[in-house]
Design an enzyme around this catalytic site. Structure first.
Site, PDB file in Angstrom:
ATOM      1  N   GLU A 233      46.423 -19.194 -78.208  1.00 23.61           N
ATOM      2  CA  GLU A 233      47.577 -18.972 -79.087  1.00 23.61           C
ATOM      3  C   GLU A 233      47.193 -18.354 -80.427  1.00 23.61           C
ATOM      4  O   GLU A 233      48.008 -17.673 -81.050  1.00 23.61           O
ATOM      5  CB  GLU A 233      48.360 -20.266 -79.306  1.00 23.61           C
ATOM      6  CG  GLU A 233      47.611 -21.332 -80.051  1.00 23.61           C
ATOM      7  CD  GLU A 233      48.255 -22.717 -79.909  1.00 23.61           C
ATOM      8  OE1 GLU A 233      48.938 -22.970 -78.907  1.00 23.61           O
ATOM      9  OE2 GLU A 233      48.042 -23.532 -80.803  1.00 23.61           O
TER      10      GLU A 233
ATOM     11  N   HIS B 144      53.383 -24.113 -81.824  1.00 23.47           N
ATOM     12  CA  HIS B 144      52.503 -25.269 -82.063  1.00 23.47           C
ATOM     13  C   HIS B 144      52.963 -26.045 -83.302  1.00 23.47           C
ATOM     14  O   HIS B 144      52.193 -26.242 -84.250  1.00 23.47           O
ATOM     15  CB  HIS B 144      51.035 -24.817 -82.215  1.00 23.47           C
ATOM     16  CG  HIS B 144      50.066 -25.952 -82.020  1.00 23.47           C
ATOM     17  ND1 HIS B 144      48.799 -25.772 -81.532  1.00 23.47           N
ATOM     18  CD2 HIS B 144      50.197 -27.287 -82.241  1.00 23.47           C
ATOM     19  CE1 HIS B 144      48.175 -26.944 -81.475  1.00 23.47           C
ATOM     20  NE2 HIS B 144      49.011 -27.877 -81.906  1.00 23.47           N
TER      21      HIS B 144
ATOM     22  N   ARG C 132      47.735 -29.126 -75.291  1.00 23.38           N
ATOM     23  CA  ARG C 132      46.911 -27.972 -75.662  1.00 23.38           C
ATOM     24  C   ARG C 132      47.091 -26.883 -74.607  1.00 23.38           C
ATOM     25  O   ARG C 132      47.148 -27.170 -73.404  1.00 23.38           O
ATOM     26  CB  ARG C 132      45.429 -28.358 -75.743  1.00 23.38           C
ATOM     27  CG  ARG C 132      45.058 -29.171 -76.976  1.00 23.38           C
ATOM     28  CD  ARG C 132      45.141 -28.353 -78.270  1.00 23.38           C
ATOM     29  NE  ARG C 132      44.765 -29.125 -79.454  1.00 23.38           N
ATOM     30  CZ  ARG C 132      45.600 -29.795 -80.237  1.00 23.38           C
ATOM     31  NH1 ARG C 132      46.895 -29.813 -79.976  1.00 23.38           N
ATOM     32  NH2 ARG C 132      45.148 -30.437 -81.306  1.00 23.38           N
TER      33      ARG C 132
HETATM   34  N1  LIG Z   1      51.583 -29.939 -80.318  1.00 25.40           N
HETATM   35  C1  LIG Z   1      51.206 -30.693 -81.332  1.00 25.40           C
HETATM   36  O1  LIG Z   1      51.638 -30.488 -82.479  1.00 25.40           O
HETATM   37  C2  LIG Z   1      50.296 -31.857 -81.092  1.00 25.40           C
HETATM   38  C3  LIG Z   1      50.175 -32.851 -82.087  1.00 25.40           C
HETATM   39  C4  LIG Z   1      49.352 -33.950 -81.839  1.00 25.40           C
HETATM   40  C5  LIG Z   1      48.650 -34.035 -80.643  1.00 25.40           C
HETATM   41  N2  LIG Z   1      48.760 -33.035 -79.716  1.00 25.40           N
HETATM   42  C6  LIG Z   1      48.029 -33.106 -78.443  1.00 25.40           C
HETATM   43  O2  LIG Z   1      48.483 -34.220 -77.710  1.00 25.40           O
HETATM   44  C7  LIG Z   1      47.366 -34.823 -77.045  1.00 25.40           C
HETATM   45  C8  LIG Z   1      47.679 -36.273 -76.721  1.00 25.40           C
HETATM   46  O3  LIG Z   1      47.757 -36.994 -77.948  1.00 25.40           O
HETATM   47  P1  LIG Z   1      47.746 -38.595 -77.954  1.00 25.40           P
HETATM   48  O4  LIG Z   1      47.801 -38.997 -79.396  1.00 25.40           O
HETATM   49  O5  LIG Z   1      48.750 -39.132 -77.000  1.00 25.40           O
HETATM   50  O6  LIG Z   1      46.269 -38.863 -77.391  1.00 25.40           O
HETATM   51  P2  LIG Z   1      45.675 -40.227 -76.812  1.00 25.40           P
HETATM   52  O7  LIG Z   1      44.209 -40.120 -77.016  1.00 25.40           O
HETATM   53  O8  LIG Z   1      46.420 -41.399 -77.359  1.00 25.40           O
HETATM   54  O9  LIG Z   1      46.029 -40.123 -75.241  1.00 25.40           O
HETATM   55  C9  LIG Z   1      45.412 -39.239 -74.365  1.00 25.40           C
HETATM   56  C10 LIG Z   1      45.459 -39.839 -72.966  1.00 25.40           C
HETATM   57  O10 LIG Z   1      44.890 -38.879 -72.069  1.00 25.40           O
HETATM   58  C11 LIG Z   1      44.088 -39.605 -71.128  1.00 25.40           C
HETATM   59  N3  LIG Z   1      43.086 -38.733 -70.529  1.00 25.40           N
HETATM   60  C12 LIG Z   1      41.891 -38.370 -71.016  1.00 25.40           C
HETATM   61  N4  LIG Z   1      41.265 -37.561 -70.154  1.00 25.40           N
HETATM   62  C13 LIG Z   1      42.071 -37.419 -69.095  1.00 25.40           C
HETATM   63  C14 LIG Z   1      41.985 -36.710 -67.873  1.00 25.40           C
HETATM   64  N5  LIG Z   1      40.888 -35.987 -67.567  1.00 25.40           N
HETATM   65  N6  LIG Z   1      43.012 -36.772 -67.004  1.00 25.40           N
HETATM   66  C15 LIG Z   1      44.106 -37.535 -67.297  1.00 25.40           C
HETATM   67  N7  LIG Z   1      44.239 -38.239 -68.425  1.00 25.40           N
HETATM   68  C16 LIG Z   1      43.243 -38.173 -69.319  1.00 25.40           C
HETATM   69  C17 LIG Z   1      43.478 -40.734 -71.941  1.00 25.40           C
HETATM   70  O11 LIG Z   1      43.034 -41.788 -71.095  1.00 25.40           O
HETATM   71  C18 LIG Z   1      44.663 -41.135 -72.829  1.00 25.40           C
HETATM   72  O12 LIG Z   1      45.440 -42.135 -72.215  1.00 25.40           O
HETATM   73  C19 LIG Z   1      46.228 -34.622 -78.085  1.00 25.40           C
HETATM   74  O13 LIG Z   1      44.962 -34.671 -77.457  1.00 25.40           O
HETATM   75  C20 LIG Z   1      46.528 -33.273 -78.666  1.00 25.40           C
HETATM   76  O14 LIG Z   1      45.847 -32.284 -77.936  1.00 25.40           O
HETATM   77  C21 LIG Z   1      49.576 -31.969 -79.921  1.00 25.40           C
END
Ligand SMILES: NC(=O)c1ccc[n+]([C@@H]2O[C@H](COP(=O)([O-])OP(=O)(O)OC[C@H]3O[C@@H](n4cnc5c(N)ncnc54)[C@H](O)[C@@H]3O)[C@@H](O)[C@H]2O)c1
Length: 339
Positions: free
Chosen positions: A263, A304, A234
């Site tokens: 964005e 995005h 994000r």
């Molecule tokens: N660009 C895109 O099209 C797109 C698509 C899907 C997801 N995303 C983004 O990708 C992110 C990650 O997705 P995911 O499925 O791997 O999520 P997930 O929930 O599987 O993993 C997120 C990880 O971040 C960790 N985390 C939480 N708070 C934290 C902090 N303060 N410091 C460090 N680590 C922390 C959690 O423990 C977890 O391991 C989503 O939250 C979303 O914002 C982007």
């Protein structure tokens, strides 16, 4: 079995065709427009509405659907839906918890490969008939240290890909799961150590108050000179000003960004022009910085779309249908987010 009235909003035409072949024996209606941009005449008695993030399901929108039993969103995030109001009215909200771990990780590596081999720059030159190497010297990914911030679904898939490239992988997570280290061949380190050791940093944390501006001036000051930063999570996880300054000074060697702070302001820039004088100065500053970023030679910005592949969207549609039919066939709602 009595049929349910199901109304799908925010569809692309191919998605509409896909769903039509699957939603049988129900009173289904399909729209490419959002719930706000659709004439609700004849569909306001819907039992179920399906939306994407473009439909803002507010209290006012809910008032227009007095029979509603479910809002099924074709996304993981549900901040576009007033879930508390839905709960108050007994309306279930269901999401799609996972659909594109590999899809987003592949995009992060797409950005990295483009930056490392200057593919976009080389392409741009060859279409103009220039066949020379000037300014196109790249770097190997093999042997470099990748710092993964966030070892969730996408972070782990990124590590899997990184292993294939022969990278050395380190990672930071606020909630580390030690057993992952052997499975994905990496080592957990502190955030400061990750900044100090990584040649390439890839961000995979959710946007939370703890992760806003996780990459700021202080973080950049701790990084290796020439570090490459990838953000497919994000936009606000990176403080845009710190990124711009880091790139300008050469401390940051390049950035691959699928997401930007503010964005939506870029998408809507024409409508924003009408209200430019009323925008907060902080927002204007970020907009100008985003423009600067997009013009930098060592920065690659995509709109995005890391999630946007036919396979990932098909997985979204299938889970969305499962959520809907869990209600229609009176099964438990596995993906309800407002229990
Ligand atoms: N660009 C895109 O099209 C797109 C698509 C899907 C997801 N995303 C983004 O990708 C992110 C990650 O997705 P995911 O499925 O791997 O999520 P997930 O929930 O599987 O993993 C997120 C990880 O971040 C960790 N985390 C939480 N708070 C934290 C902090 N303060 N410091 C460090 N680590 C922390 C959690 O423990 C977890 O391991 C989503 O939250 C979303 O914002 C982007």
């Amino acid at each position: 079995m009595s049929s349910f009235k199901i109304v799908f909003f925010d569809l692309e035409n191919w998605q509409l065709d896909y769903l039509k072949g699957k939603v049988l024996n129900q009173d289904a209606h399909y729209f490419t427009t959002s719930v706000m941009d659709t004439d609700l005449n004849g569909i306001s008695d819907a039992d179920i509405i399906s939306t994407f993030i473009y439909s803002k399901v507010t209290k006012e929108v809910l008032d227009k659907f007095p029979n509603l039993k479910m809002v099924a969103t074709m996304s993981t995030g549900f901040d576009h839906i007033d879930i508390a109001e839905c709960k108050r009215r007994g309306i279930a909200v269901c999401n799609v918890p996972a659909y594109g771990d590999n899809t987003v990780a592949e995009h992060a590596f797409g950005l990295l490969l483009n930056l490392s081999k200057k593919i976009y720059k080389a392409y741009d030159r060859t279409v103009r008939g220039q066949f020379n190497y000037d300014g196109l010297l790249g770097f190997d990914i093999k042997g470099k240290t990748l710092g993964v911030i966030g070892t969730g679904r996408i972070g782990c898939y990124s590590m899997k890909i990184a292993n294939g490239f022969g990278m050395n992988v380190i990672a930071y997570d606020a909630f580390p799961r030690e057993s992952l280290q052997a499975e994905y061949n990496f080592k957990y380190v502190s955030l400061d150590d990750l900044f100090a050791q990584s040649d390439i940093i890839t961000i995979h944390v959710p946007l939370l108050k703890e992760t806003i501006h996780l990459i700021n001036d202080d973080a950049v000051s701790k990084m290796k000179k020439g570090v490459i930063i990838l953000n497919t999570a994000r936009g606000p996880v990176i403080e845009t000003n710190a990124l711009v300054k880091g790139l300008q000074s050469g401390k940051i060697g390049g950035a691959g960004l699928d997401v930007l702070e503010d964005e939506t302001a870029i998408k809507d820039e024409w409508s924003l022009l009408h209200e430019i004088t009323t925008l907060p100065s902080e927002q204007l500053k970020v907009m100008v910085e985003n423009e600067a970023l997009m013009k930098m030679e060592n920065v690659l910005v995509t709109p995005h779309l890391a999630f946007y592949t036919r396979e990932a969207i098909t997985r979204i549609l299938d889970t969305n249908l499962k959520n809907i039919f869990d209600l229609v066939e009176n099964r438990g709602l596995e993906n309800q987010v407002n229990k």
